[in-house]
Each structure stands twice: as C-alpha cells, then as structure tokens.
Design an enzyme around this catalytic site. Structure first.
Site, PDB file in Angstrom:
ATOM      1  N   TYR A 169      18.303   4.418   2.238  1.00 30.61           N
ATOM      2  CA  TYR A 169      16.856   4.333   1.995  1.00 30.61           C
ATOM      3  C   TYR A 169      16.517   4.873   0.593  1.00 30.61           C
ATOM      4  CZ  TYR A 169      11.840   5.156   2.651  1.00 30.61           C
ATOM      5  OH  TYR A 169      10.472   5.176   2.501  1.00 30.61           O
ATOM      6  N   THR A 208      16.286   8.959  11.107  1.00 34.07           N
ATOM      7  CA  THR A 208      15.210   9.883  11.452  1.00 34.07           C
ATOM      8  C   THR A 208      15.714  11.306  11.249  1.00 34.07           C
ATOM      9  OG1 THR A 208      15.839   9.541  13.754  1.00 34.07           O
ATOM     10  CG2 THR A 208      13.778   8.539  13.051  1.00 34.07           C
ATOM     11  N   THR A 222       3.875   7.851  10.867  1.00 40.33           N
ATOM     12  CA  THR A 222       3.935   6.433  11.259  1.00 40.33           C
ATOM     13  C   THR A 222       5.214   6.232  12.067  1.00 40.33           C
ATOM     14  OG1 THR A 222       5.239   5.829   9.312  1.00 40.33           O
ATOM     15  CG2 THR A 222       2.833   5.679   9.083  1.00 40.33           C
ATOM     16  N   SER A 234       9.078   5.895  -2.791  1.00 40.29           N
ATOM     17  CA  SER A 234       9.285   7.212  -2.196  1.00 40.29           C
ATOM     18  C   SER A 234       9.837   8.178  -3.234  1.00 40.29           C
ATOM     19  CB  SER A 234      10.274   7.097  -1.036  1.00 40.29           C
ATOM     20  OG  SER A 234      10.672   8.380  -0.618  1.00 40.29           O
ATOM     21  N   ASP A 260       7.249 -12.830   5.628  1.00 43.71           N
ATOM     22  CA  ASP A 260       8.451 -12.010   5.810  1.00 43.71           C
ATOM     23  C   ASP A 260       9.129 -11.954   4.446  1.00 43.71           C
ATOM     24  OD1 ASP A 260      10.995 -11.020   6.273  1.00 43.71           O
ATOM     25  OD2 ASP A 260      11.179 -11.999   8.230  1.00 43.71           O
ATOM     26  N   ILE A 261       9.192 -10.770   3.867  1.00 41.80           N
ATOM     27  CA  ILE A 261       9.651 -10.679   2.474  1.00 41.80           C
ATOM     28  C   ILE A 261      11.158 -10.910   2.302  1.00 41.80           C
ATOM     29  CG2 ILE A 261       7.706  -9.231   1.701  1.00 41.80           C
ATOM     30  CD1 ILE A 261       9.790  -6.855   1.693  1.00 41.80           C
ATOM     31  N   LYS A 294      14.879   2.749  -2.638  1.00 41.77           N
ATOM     32  CA  LYS A 294      13.641   3.114  -3.339  1.00 41.77           C
ATOM     33  C   LYS A 294      13.919   3.452  -4.806  1.00 41.77           C
ATOM     34  CE  LYS A 294      10.704   2.679   0.136  1.00 41.77           C
ATOM     35  NZ  LYS A 294       9.699   1.613   0.173  1.00 41.77           N
ATOM     36  N   ASN A 317       4.115  -2.988   0.234  1.00 40.48           N
ATOM     37  CA  ASN A 317       4.207  -1.868   1.181  1.00 40.48           C
ATOM     38  C   ASN A 317       5.330  -2.061   2.209  1.00 40.48           C
ATOM     39  OD1 ASN A 317       2.960   0.347   3.085  1.00 40.48           O
ATOM     40  ND2 ASN A 317       3.087  -1.528   4.305  1.00 40.48           N
ATOM     41  N   VAL A 365       4.446  10.598   6.011  1.00 44.81           N
ATOM     42  CA  VAL A 365       3.301  10.087   6.764  1.00 44.81           C
ATOM     43  C   VAL A 365       3.645   9.858   8.240  1.00 44.81           C
ATOM     44  CG1 VAL A 365       1.526   8.295   6.801  1.00 44.81           C
ATOM     45  CG2 VAL A 365       2.555   8.963   4.626  1.00 44.81           C
TER      46      VAL A 365
HETATM   47  P1  NDP Z   1       6.019   1.393   9.365  1.00 43.03           P
HETATM   48  O1  NDP Z   1       7.386   1.283   9.931  1.00 43.03           O
HETATM   49  O2  NDP Z   1       4.913   1.864  10.214  1.00 43.03           O
HETATM   50  O3  NDP Z   1       5.570  -0.001   8.735  1.00 43.03           O
HETATM   51  C1  NDP Z   1       6.439  -0.780   7.980  1.00 43.03           C
HETATM   52  C2  NDP Z   1       5.823  -2.144   7.833  1.00 43.03           C
HETATM   53  O4  NDP Z   1       6.716  -2.969   7.049  1.00 43.03           O
HETATM   54  C3  NDP Z   1       5.636  -2.852   9.184  1.00 43.03           C
HETATM   55  O5  NDP Z   1       4.448  -3.594   9.147  1.00 43.03           O
HETATM   56  C4  NDP Z   1       6.836  -3.782   9.223  1.00 43.03           C
HETATM   57  O6  NDP Z   1       6.676  -4.914  10.044  1.00 43.03           O
HETATM   58  C5  NDP Z   1       6.891  -4.171   7.756  1.00 43.03           C
HETATM   59  N1  NDP Z   1       8.119  -4.874   7.402  1.00 43.03           N
HETATM   60  C6  NDP Z   1       9.400  -4.474   7.568  1.00 43.03           C
HETATM   61  N2  NDP Z   1      10.238  -5.428   7.140  1.00 43.03           N
HETATM   62  C7  NDP Z   1       9.482  -6.464   6.707  1.00 43.03           C
HETATM   63  C8  NDP Z   1       9.749  -7.742   6.165  1.00 43.03           C
HETATM   64  N3  NDP Z   1      10.997  -8.189   6.007  1.00 43.03           N
HETATM   65  N4  NDP Z   1       8.719  -8.527   5.794  1.00 43.03           N
HETATM   66  C9  NDP Z   1       7.447  -8.113   5.958  1.00 43.03           C
HETATM   67  N5  NDP Z   1       7.122  -6.922   6.496  1.00 43.03           N
HETATM   68  C10 NDP Z   1       8.129  -6.118   6.863  1.00 43.03           C
HETATM   69  O7  NDP Z   1       6.217   2.321   8.096  1.00 43.03           O
HETATM   70  P2  NDP Z   1       5.184   3.046   7.086  1.00 43.03           P
HETATM   71  O8  NDP Z   1       3.824   2.516   7.251  1.00 43.03           O
HETATM   72  O9  NDP Z   1       5.433   4.490   7.188  1.00 43.03           O
HETATM   73  O10 NDP Z   1       5.802   2.574   5.694  1.00 43.03           O
HETATM   74  C11 NDP Z   1       5.130   1.755   4.759  1.00 43.03           C
HETATM   75  C12 NDP Z   1       5.797   1.923   3.407  1.00 43.03           C
HETATM   76  O11 NDP Z   1       5.697   3.281   2.984  1.00 43.03           O
HETATM   77  C13 NDP Z   1       7.299   1.611   3.414  1.00 43.03           C
HETATM   78  O12 NDP Z   1       7.648   0.910   2.241  1.00 43.03           O
HETATM   79  C14 NDP Z   1       7.936   2.969   3.424  1.00 43.03           C
HETATM   80  O13 NDP Z   1       9.227   2.963   2.883  1.00 43.03           O
HETATM   81  C15 NDP Z   1       6.961   3.751   2.563  1.00 43.03           C
HETATM   82  N6  NDP Z   1       7.046   5.193   2.763  1.00 43.03           N
HETATM   83  C16 NDP Z   1       6.726   5.745   3.973  1.00 43.03           C
HETATM   84  C17 NDP Z   1       6.803   7.114   4.137  1.00 43.03           C
HETATM   85  C18 NDP Z   1       6.420   7.766   5.422  1.00 43.03           C
HETATM   86  O14 NDP Z   1       6.503   9.028   5.479  1.00 43.03           O
HETATM   87  N7  NDP Z   1       6.010   7.054   6.450  1.00 43.03           N
HETATM   88  C19 NDP Z   1       7.270   8.000   3.040  1.00 43.03           C
HETATM   89  C20 NDP Z   1       7.567   7.320   1.815  1.00 43.03           C
HETATM   90  C21 NDP Z   1       7.451   5.964   1.700  1.00 43.03           C
HETATM   91  P3  NDP Z   1       7.023  -4.876  11.642  1.00 43.03           P
HETATM   92  O15 NDP Z   1       5.839  -4.257  12.334  1.00 43.03           O
HETATM   93  O16 NDP Z   1       7.213  -6.333  11.980  1.00 43.03           O
HETATM   94  O17 NDP Z   1       8.275  -4.073  11.797  1.00 43.03           O
END
Ligand code: NDP
Length: 280
Positions: free
Chosen positions: A199, A96, A238, A141, A62-63, A203, A89, A236
């Site tokens: 957000y 939203t 997600t 981002s 957990d970061i 970034k 990541n 993306v």
């Molecule tokens: P998701 O919400 O699907 O995944 C985010 C991940 O980060 C999850 O695994 C989550 O864990 C984890 N996380 C959150 N807080 C912590 C923490 N304190 N310690 C460890 N892990 C943590 O998002 P995305 O896959 O879309 O996003 C991944 C990255 O890409 C992010 O940094 C996001 O800002 C960036 N990004 C995404 C975009 C998009 O369009 N989706 C656009 C631009 C950038 P848990 O499952 O426990 O919540």
C-alpha cells in the site's frame, strides 16, 4: 469561482471518503459525477444525495477496467463535453493494523497506482479550459511520502530518482521489480517500506506521478492550465481501516475538497494534509 455548471468527477464515491467528497462538493453547489465500480452501490449512494437536494449524477467506473474507463469518457464527452475537476479517490488496502501481508500486492499496485494513472490520462484530454484552471486531486497517503523518515525505500539512488522522476518508466519499473520480488519471496529483504509495504509503495508511486504530471502539465498555455496535487486524508474511520481510524469521513474529505476548490491557485505537484503543505 465555480458554479452549478462546474463539473467534478469523484472515483470510488459510493462509500467512505469518496462519498463524503462528493457530498461536500455538491453542497458547495457544483455538479458532481459520483462514480462507482458497483452499479447498485453507486445508484444507492446517488439516491441518498439526490434526496438531500444535491446535484449528483451517477455513472459506473472501474478504474482497473479499460473498457469501463473508455465507456465513461465517451459518456462524459457526449453528455457534458468535458469536466473541471477530477478527484482520484478510489483505492484498496488489504492490511489492517500492524499486519503486513503482500498477498494482494498486485491488486493494490494495479488499483492505487496504475488504475489512478490510467483514469487520469484518459480524463486529462477532457478537462475544460478556464481562467481558474482545471484540477486533479490525488487522495494519497502520508505512508507514501518520498522522503518519509520511518517508512522509506532503503536504496538511496532509487529514492533520489523517484523524488525527481523524468518519466513514468522509473515508477512503473519500480512497481514491477517489487511485484517480481513478491512472487519470488525476496521482497522482505528488498529494502521496501516496512509498514503496509504494498500500500505504501502504491501511494509513493501516486506521489511521484503527481510531481511528474505537475511538471508536464505546467507547460500548458494560460487558460488551459491543469493543477494536480496529492493529499492525505488522515487516519479515517472507513471500511479501509476496519473502522478503526480516528478521523470521521467528513473531516477526511475536507482537505481534498479544499484543494479542489482553491481559488486563484497556481499550486501544483504538492502534498497536503489538514489544509497544509507537507514536504514529501
Ligand atoms: P473505502 O474502502 O471505504 O473506499 C474505497 C472506495 O474505492 C470504494 O468506493 C471502493 O469501491 C473504491 N474502489 C476500489 N477499487 C476500485 C476500482 N477498481 N474502481 C473504482 N473504485 C474502486 O476506503 P476510504 O474511503 O478510506 O479510502 C478512500 C481513499 O483514501 C483511498 O484511496 C485510500 O487509499 C485513501 N486513504 C484512506 C485512509 C484512511 O484512513 N481511510 C488514509 C489514507 C488514504 P467498492 O465499494 O466497490 O469496494
């Protein structure tokens, strides 16, 4: 240049883009440490990849939790001695669509900027020496581009300072100032980015920190180089975008993976999207 002994760490890898980055790095033949703050979610994700014959190992991380970071680093040191690649990541966003709430601003800044910075600082001493250099990739981002035209900080002096920071103090104090204004309600007229404000700022801080770290790390001697770059995965599909994004996670993971594996590289402190450098 890599082998099965090349070790990559991916944060927030239990789902979304992080899971895909892990899968693709492992498909390239590296050993990947899939980390997740939730043990059950992380173990399940790891099991899925192990069933595909990939070399993936799970560890909790957990970061935003200092103890979790320390335990993770101690485990890495004891089990492997060091790592070659770090993909930052993990991230959160609570807006939203066009909604621009700053209700969770503290969580967003603490995770996306301070958490990312803290895990990076903790792992840099564990990055192994090699001719190719170790790599740090920040999944950032476009919303946080320092010179963004439409979503930028209004204060020109502050913007210029952030574009070429000499120490992380200016980044940290900018985040503190924003969070203070969130508390007293004055953030609306504070000249902050207008789109996904908390957000975008988190970034922007990551991007400024990447540039600063690239400069600091460039002073390391040959053979001990560490290259650090940031990138945007696109919009993306997600959980973060409420599944509204247009890019599948497989494509979102492409640029971070490509950046991590660049051969003969000396690129550092740059921003990439769709495998292309973007001015930031
Ligand atoms: P998701 O919400 O699907 O995944 C985010 C991940 O980060 C999850 O695994 C989550 O864990 C984890 N996380 C959150 N807080 C912590 C923490 N304190 N310690 C460890 N892990 C943590 O998002 P995305 O896959 O879309 O996003 C991944 C990255 O890409 C992010 O940094 C996001 O800002 C960036 N990004 C995404 C975009 C998009 O369009 N989706 C656009 C631009 C950038 P848990 O499952 O426990 O919540």
């Amino acid at each position: 240049w890599w082998s099965a002994d090349t070790l990559a760490v991916v944060t927030g890898a239990n789902r979304g883009i992080g899971f895909e980055i892990t899968r693709q790095l492992a498909l390239h033949g590296l050993t990947v440490i899939l980390t997740s703050r939730d043990i059950i979610a992380g173990e399940e994700a790891t099991k899925t990849l192990l069933e595909q014959g990939l070399k993936v190992v799970f560890h909790q991380l957990d970061i935003v939790d200092r103890e979790s970071i320390d335990l993770f680093c101690a485990w890495v040191k004891e089990k492997y001695g060091g790592i070659d690649i770090l993909i930052n990541n993990a991230g959160v966003s609570y807006n939203t669509g066009s909604e621009n709430s700053v209700e969770c601003a503290e969580k967003v800044i603490n995770t996306n900027y301070f958490g990312t910075k803290n895990i990076t600082k903790a792992l840099i001493p564990l990055m192994r020496s090699s001719d190719e250099g170790a790599r740090v990739v920040m999944v950032s981002s476009r919303l946080g581009r320092l010179n963004g035209r439409r979503n930028r900080i209004a204060d020109v002096d502050l913007r210029e300072q952030l574009e070429d920071v000499e120490s992380e103090d200016i980044i940290d104090s900018t985040m503190s100032k924003f969070l203070e204004q969130v508390k007293d309600g004055s953030w609306i007229t504070g000249g902050w980015p207008q789109n996904n404000t908390d957000y975008s700022l988190s970034k922007l801080a990551v991007n400024a920190y990447t540039r600063l770290m690239a400069r600091t790390l460039s002073e390391r001697p040959e053979g001990q180089k560490i290259y650090i770059n940031c990138c945007c995965p696109g919009w993306v599909k997600t959980a973060m975008t409420g599944w509204a994004g247009l890019t599948p996670p497989e494509e979102g993971a492409d640029t971070p993976v490509w950046l991590a594996l660049l051969s003969g590289q000396s690129t550092s402190g740059k921003f990439f999207a769709e495998r292309r450098e973007i001015n930031f």
